[in-house]
Each structure stands twice: as structure tokens, then as C-alpha cells.
Design a protein around this motif. Structure first.
Motif, mmCIF file in Angstrom:
data_model
loop_
_atom_site.group_PDB
_atom_site.id
_atom_site.type_symbol
_atom_site.label_atom_id
_atom_site.label_comp_id
_atom_site.label_asym_id
_atom_site.label_seq_id
_atom_site.Cartn_x
_atom_site.Cartn_y
_atom_site.Cartn_z
ATOM 1 N N GLY A 142 -17.443 44.924 35.921
ATOM 2 C CA GLY A 142 -17.699 45.361 34.547
ATOM 3 C C GLY A 142 -17.093 46.698 34.167
ATOM 4 N N GLU A 143 -16.399 47.360 35.101
ATOM 5 C CA GLU A 143 -15.774 48.636 34.739
ATOM 6 C C GLU A 143 -14.485 48.406 33.967
ATOM 7 N N VAL A 144 -14.211 49.306 33.037
ATOM 8 C CA VAL A 144 -12.922 49.334 32.355
ATOM 9 C C VAL A 144 -12.227 50.615 32.818
ATOM 10 N N ALA A 159 -12.618 56.053 34.334
ATOM 11 C CA ALA A 159 -13.340 54.800 34.582
ATOM 12 C C ALA A 159 -14.497 54.749 33.593
ATOM 13 N N LEU A 160 -14.516 53.718 32.770
ATOM 14 C CA LEU A 160 -15.522 53.597 31.714
ATOM 15 C C LEU A 160 -16.567 52.589 32.168
ATOM 16 N N LYS A 161 -17.760 53.091 32.486
ATOM 17 C CA LYS A 161 -18.783 52.200 33.054
ATOM 18 C C LYS A 161 -19.810 51.891 31.970
ATOM 19 N N ASP A 205 -21.190 39.805 29.839
ATOM 20 C CA ASP A 205 -22.587 40.259 29.742
ATOM 21 C C ASP A 205 -23.092 40.159 28.298
ATOM 22 N N GLY A 206 -22.274 39.595 27.404
ATOM 23 C CA GLY A 206 -22.705 39.424 26.017
ATOM 24 C C GLY A 206 -22.427 40.615 25.130
ATOM 25 N N THR A 207 -21.513 41.492 25.570
ATOM 26 C CA THR A 207 -21.149 42.634 24.719
ATOM 27 C C THR A 207 -19.641 42.713 24.560
ATOM 28 N N CYS A 208 -19.234 43.233 23.410
ATOM 29 C CA CYS A 208 -17.852 43.672 23.196
ATOM 30 C C CYS A 208 -17.933 45.154 22.885
ATOM 31 N N ILE A 209 -17.091 45.937 23.509
ATOM 32 C CA ILE A 209 -17.129 47.386 23.284
ATOM 33 C C ILE A 209 -15.796 47.835 22.713
#
Length: 619
Positions: free
Chosen positions: A438-440, A455-457, A481-485
Motif C-alpha cells: 500500500g505504499e506509494v 515514501a507516502l504511507k 482498500d477502497g480509497t483513491c488518494i
């Protein structure tokens, strides 16, 4: 919530080309008696491809994967059988070759059609049911109806898996399989078929392949043990077997009798051999890639074609016995498709262990990059076209040169649970990657160095899709996980978060970048405001199954979606309505793209197929 009822005037997308061949179907590759066309299965479709011009025709009609294909001796008919779910009837379809259309649907067998054969004068078709069915049925081609049927094998032996007709008589055929070899005679007045067991003495063999000599004096059987049995259909006795030493590795998976005497034998290890009875020692041999599943003669056999499990199609001239690779495609699920910036001449796809670059118009493979035992999840061309950036399940990001396939650099341990999504900025200085955890992560890439910038957690589960804004100051990431960021790539912080009760699979920026569209496993296509993350509208994207791929045209007027309902849909962005539907995939569509310049839509699916559609809207 808008619920838009489907309008009646949904047009069909025009299918221009298919790259794909299911090499796992035994004897699935056939050369038509006109010597100008190859016939082979891909998913639920039978393809007819001109050998010289690459012109393709498609026979659609099966509801599930095709398990066998056969062509009549005159070339007038094609028959194909399919698999289906346990307990359901599996269809055989009889096709008219000249008209390229369905003549009849024959259904009696349950579960699977194991093999099919036409009688030499096109009078009958014999079909063999799968393990759940176990029967052999003779069909009249004129009446398009069953004449008679019988259990294919005895009680104390395994299933019959192959069937072949006599070369001259319409009343005799042979079935063979696990411990069973039977010669059948058709008694038409009484509507009966009568089997005679062939005697092999102490030998117990599982038959993989079968071929009949032209004069009907003998037939040959290839076995899993890697030897060949020669049987006499008149006496039902074993004439000879071989080779005694150096048996064919992984079994004789394909066998073909030549008119001038001798046999062409293909093994499960990819060895193609010309040999003769009784020694069966190789007279000529070549090694091919993938286990050989089909050998089909062009005319008398001066030239022939070979199909392998790795979906390669070879042409071999008999005299010099050298192979020419004439067709390749993916043999695993295709995960991604991308075009280089601003050109539709080439595109790249990735599946399992390899990345391939294709020439769009000729469907030819230009380059193959292989990393053994790894899986490539996602690829992207750098904007300057100097590298292909790829995301792998071993947690590495690899960059390759698109002309040569040379490895340019590797970012090790880019993510913990594999790299699942990747995107690049248009100045070619940054790569943004998403991982299974799940990290970007934002990377600065130069010629020599690759450095982690941030690292965007935020995401709790794997990142499925990343799209970057045109001016590189922001990006959006979708996650399961059901999100868009929506991220700010200057401050490297989160701007907005979108929540929905779905596993997001894909996201796109509208070209004006004030809205994004998302989709995923809840089958809804949602439009969102970038500024505050509020939902604008939701559309019912599909009736069944997740939507996995989405792409929007450069003008933002149309977008395309594809998913587990196997359909490519073209939507009008403002109306929120489907304008065109493309039917042709037989596996779940993984990704799809509109080419630069709006000439084509290319979609890729889990059965290894790449389909090119004519784009219905001009740029």
C-alpha cells in the motif's frame, strides 16, 4: 445515484486483429486443405488466418473455451468442441468454411468435448466426450443430428482421449486413450457402432496422439511413455513399437503420418523428429520452444506447421528441415498494455515473465524481454521513449531499453510485497510506484542514480493504478482498500481522499484534470471532483464482474472500460452512456488503451489474447 437505462442503439466495435493462439489444445492448429489458411482456437473463438496476407476471420459462437478443432478432408466444414461446467451440455459447432458461419449446434455430451473427427467423404462427424461423459457419438452431417452413440471405453480401463477416422472408409474410426485402443465399425442400417479392442499384450500405455496411414494399412499411436505403437486396423494386432532406447522426453504429444512414408513426431519437450518404422530413430530433428501440441501438413507435407504450448507457430520445410517462427503471442494472462507517447505504431504488453513490444499493424513481435520465474505486473514507457519501466512481483523496478531490451537499471527492494503499479512524469525525472503493502513511493531517476525521494504511507492495501497530471505537480493512486488518494507531488503530501465500498482497479484523470473517473469490483463507474473529493455521478458500468481497465481519450469526450464480463465498452463522457460494445474476448479483460491519435483500442485479457479494435471516434 443515476441509473441510466441502456439505449437500444449501441453499435458494435469492429475487431481488426487478434494476437493469440491457445497452444494447449491438442492438434488445435490446422492447415486448411486450400493450403492458404491456418485455423486455430483462442479462448471461445476459432480464428481463420490467411498464411500469406495475415487477413483474419473469426468464428464466434462458443460460450466457453474451445477444447478441440477439426477440419474436414474436403475443407468444406470446420467442427469445434468446447468445455463447460460440470453437469452441463458441452456444444459442438459445425461451421461452413466458405461462408464463415455456423451451420449447426450439436449438443449431447456433458462437461467437455475431448476430440472430433470427420469421415473422409464428409458424411459423418464423430465426437468423443470428456471424462465426465465418456461416450462416443456419430453425427450425420447432412441431417445435423446424432445417428448413434456408445460408451467410448470399457469398464476396467481409463478414458478415451483421441479419435481418428479411416483415410478411405466412412464406416471405420479408431479411439484411443488411457489403456484403451478400439477400432469401431459403423452399421448404418441398424444405427449401431461396434467396437473391437486392439490387443497390445503386456504393454499398458496412455495414448496422447494418433495418426492414420493414407492407405489405412496401419495407424500409429504416440504415448506418454515416449514410444510409438504401430497397429494394424484389420487384424487389431500390434505391428511394432519403438524406439527401444532414447524414448521421446515428456511423451509423444503430436504425431503425423507422411504420404511418402515415415512419421513426423513432436515431443512434450519440444523436439520435432522425422523417423521411420520399425526403429523410430531420428533421421532429422530440430528443437523448438515449448511442448509440441500440433503438427499439420500443408498439402502433401512438403511444408508443415507446428504449434507449441508456448503459443509459437512454426513453419518447417520438409527438405531442409529448418524452422521459421511465423506467429508468437503470450501464453499467460496479459497484465498490461501501453503505447509510447504520441505514436500508435508500436505498443508493449507484459505477461508473467516477459515484456513484449509489438508492431501494431502487422501484429508482429519486435522484442521480447524475459526475467525468468518473476511476474511483471505493470509497464510504462518513459515520455522520451528511451526506457520501459516495469513493476515486478519480486519488489524490483526494472528499466529496459525499448530497442534492444538491455537492462538499464534496477531499483532493488522498491516495495515489500511486490511492485503492483507504476507511472512516470513527463519530464522523465521521476517514477512513482505503488506496492502490495500500500505504499506509494516517489523516485528520482537519472542516468546513473535512482534515489527514493519520499515514501507516502496512506493506503492500507495494494495500489492498483497510478495516473500523473500533465504538469507533474500531482497524481492520483487507486487502491484495493477502497480509497483513491490525490497527492501533491511538490509538497509530497496528500491533497484529497476518496472513499467507496469497492476494490478500486482503475482511475483516470479527465484531460482538463478537474475530475477523475474510477472503477473497480462494485462495477460502478464514478466521476469525482478533484478539488474536494466529492462524487459527481455514478454509472452502472457492467452487469457482471469487476471492471479492471479504463482509459480516456485525449480530448476527454470518450472513455473505454473492460472487465470480467469480457466486453470492451466505449462511453460518452458527458452523457454517461455506452456508445459501442466489442465482443471477442473469452477471458477477463485486464487492461485496455486508446491509441494516440484515436486509431485503435487495444485490450488484453487473462487468456493471453491481445485484441485490436477500430476506434469508433476520430481525433
Amino acid at each position: 445515484m443515476e441509473n441510466i437505462s441502456p439505449k437500444a442503439e449501441v453499435a458494435e466495435l469492429e475487431l481488426q486483429a487478434v494476437i493469440g493462439f491457445n497452444g494447449h489444445v491438442p492438434t488445435g492448429l490446422k492447415c486448411h486443405p486450400d493450403q492458404e489458411h491456418l485455423i486455430y482456437p483462442l479462448g471461445c473463438t476459432v480464428l481463420i488466418q490467411a498464411i500469406n496476407t495475415n487477413e483474419q476471420n473469426f468464428l464466434h459462437g462458443h460460450g466457453n473455451n474451445i477444447s478441440c478443432v477439426t477440419v474436414s478432408k474436403s475443407g468444406a466444414y470446420i467442427a469445434s468442441g468446447q468445455v463447460t461446467f460440470m453437469g452441463f451440455k458441452a456444444d459442438i459447432i459445425l461451421w461452413d468454411y466458405k461462408k464463415r458461419e455456423l451451420i449447426a449446434r450439436l449438443s449431447l455430451h456433458k462437461g467437455k468435448i475431448e476430440d472430433l473427427a470427420f469421415s473422409p467423404n464428409d458424411l459423418y462427424l464423430v465426437s468423443l466426450g470428456g471424462p465426465d461423459d465418456g461416450s462416443v457419438v456419430v453425427w450425420s452431417i447432412a441431417k445435423k443430428d446424432a445417428i448413434c452413440g456408445s460408451p467410448a471405453a470399457g469398464l476396467n480401463v481409463g478414458n478415451a482421449t483421441t479419435v481418428i477416422f479411416s483415410g478411405c472408409f466412412d464406416e471405420m474410426f479408431v479411439t484411443a486413450g488411457n489403456g484403451t485402443i478400439r477400432v469401431w465399425e459403423l452399421d448404418l442400417p441398424n444405427r449401431k457402432i461396434r467396437p473391437t479392442e486392439c490387443q497390445t499384450g503386456q504393454m499398458k500405455r496412455i495414448v496422447m496422439s494418433i495418426t492414420m496411414a493414407n492407405d489405412d494399412n496401419f495407424f500409429y499411436l504416440g504415448t506418454t511413455t515416449g514410444d510409438i505403437l504401430k497397429m494394424n486396423p484389420k487384424t487389431k494386432l500390434l505391428a511394432d513399437t519403438g524406439p527401444t532406447k532414447d524414448k521421446f522426453s515428456l511423451g509423444v504429444s503430436a504425431i503425423k503420418c507422411l504420404k511418402m512414408g515415415g512419421l513426423l513426431v513432436g515431443s512434450g519437450a519440444g523436439l520435432l523428429v522425422f523417423c521411420k518404422s520399425p526403429s523410430y530413430k531420428p533421421i532429422k530433428k530440430i528443437q523448438l520452444q515449448g511442448g509440441i501440441t500440433s503438427i499439420t501438413l500443408r498439402g502433401e507435407g512438403h511444408q508443415f506447421f507446428v504449434g507449441t504450448e508456448e503459443s509459437h507457430i512454426y513453419r518447417v520445410n520438409f527438405t531442409d528441415f529448418k524452422e521459421t517462427l511465423i506467429g508468437t503471442c503470450h501464453f499467460e494472462a496479459v497484465q498490461d498494455i501501453v503505447f509510447p507517447f504520441g505514436t500508435a505504431e508500436l505498443f508493449a504488453t507484459c505477461a508473467k515473465k516477459d515484456i513484449r513490444v509489438w508492431h501494431t499493424l502487422s501484429n508482429r513481435e519486435l522484442l521480447r524481454i524475459t526475467v525468468p520465474n518473476m511476474t511483471c505486473h505493470c509497464i510504462e514507457f518513459m515520455r522520451d521513449g528511451k526506457s520501459i519501466i516495469s513493476a515486478w512481483d519480486d519488489g524490483k523496478i526494472r528499466a529496459f531499453a525499448p530497442e534492444t531490451g538491455r537492462l538499464m537499471y534496477v531499483i532493488n527492494n522498491a516495495h515489500r510485497i511486490g511492485v503492483t503499479a507504476i507511472a512516470t512524469t513527463s519530464d522523465c525525472k521521476r517514477v512513482i510506484s505503488g506496492g502490495g503493502e500500500g505504499e506509494v513511493r516517489v523516485w528520482q531517476v537519472g542516468c546513473q542514480t535512482q534515489k527514493l525521494e519520499e515514501a507516502l504511507k496512506e493506503h492500507q492495501s495494494s495500489v492498483s493504478c497510478i495516473r500523473v497530471k500533465k504538469n507533474n505537480d500531482g497524481c492520483v493512486t487507486a487502491s484495493t482498500d477502497g480509497t483513491c488518494i490525490i497527492w501533491d507531488l511538490v509538497r509530497l503530501k496528500r491533497n484529497q481522499m476518496i472513499l467507496a465500498n469497492t476494490l478500486f482497479q482503475c482511475v483516470c484523470y479527465h484531460p482538463e484534470e478537474f475530475q477523475i473517473i474510477t472503477s473497480g469490483t462494485d462495477r460502478k463507474i464514478a466521476y469525482w471532483e478533484v478539488f474536494d473529493g466529492s462524487v459527481i455521478r455514478e454509472l452502472e458500468g457492467s452487469l457482471s464482474g469487476s471492471i479492471n481497465g479504463m482509459d480516456i481519450s485525449l480530448e476527454g469526450v470518450h472513455f473505454v472500460t473492460g472487465g470480467n464480463d469480457h466486453m470492451v465498452k466505449v462511453w460518452d463522457y458527458n452523457e454517461g452512456e455506452v456508445t459501442h460494445v466489442g465482443v471477442g474476448h473469452s477471458g477477463n479483460i485486464r487492461r485496455l488503451r486508446i491509441s494516440p491519435g484515436n486509431q485503435y483500442i487495444i485490450s488484453v485479457s487473462a487468456d493471453g489474447a491481445i485484441l485490436r479494435w477500430k476506434c469508433p471516434f476520430a481525433s
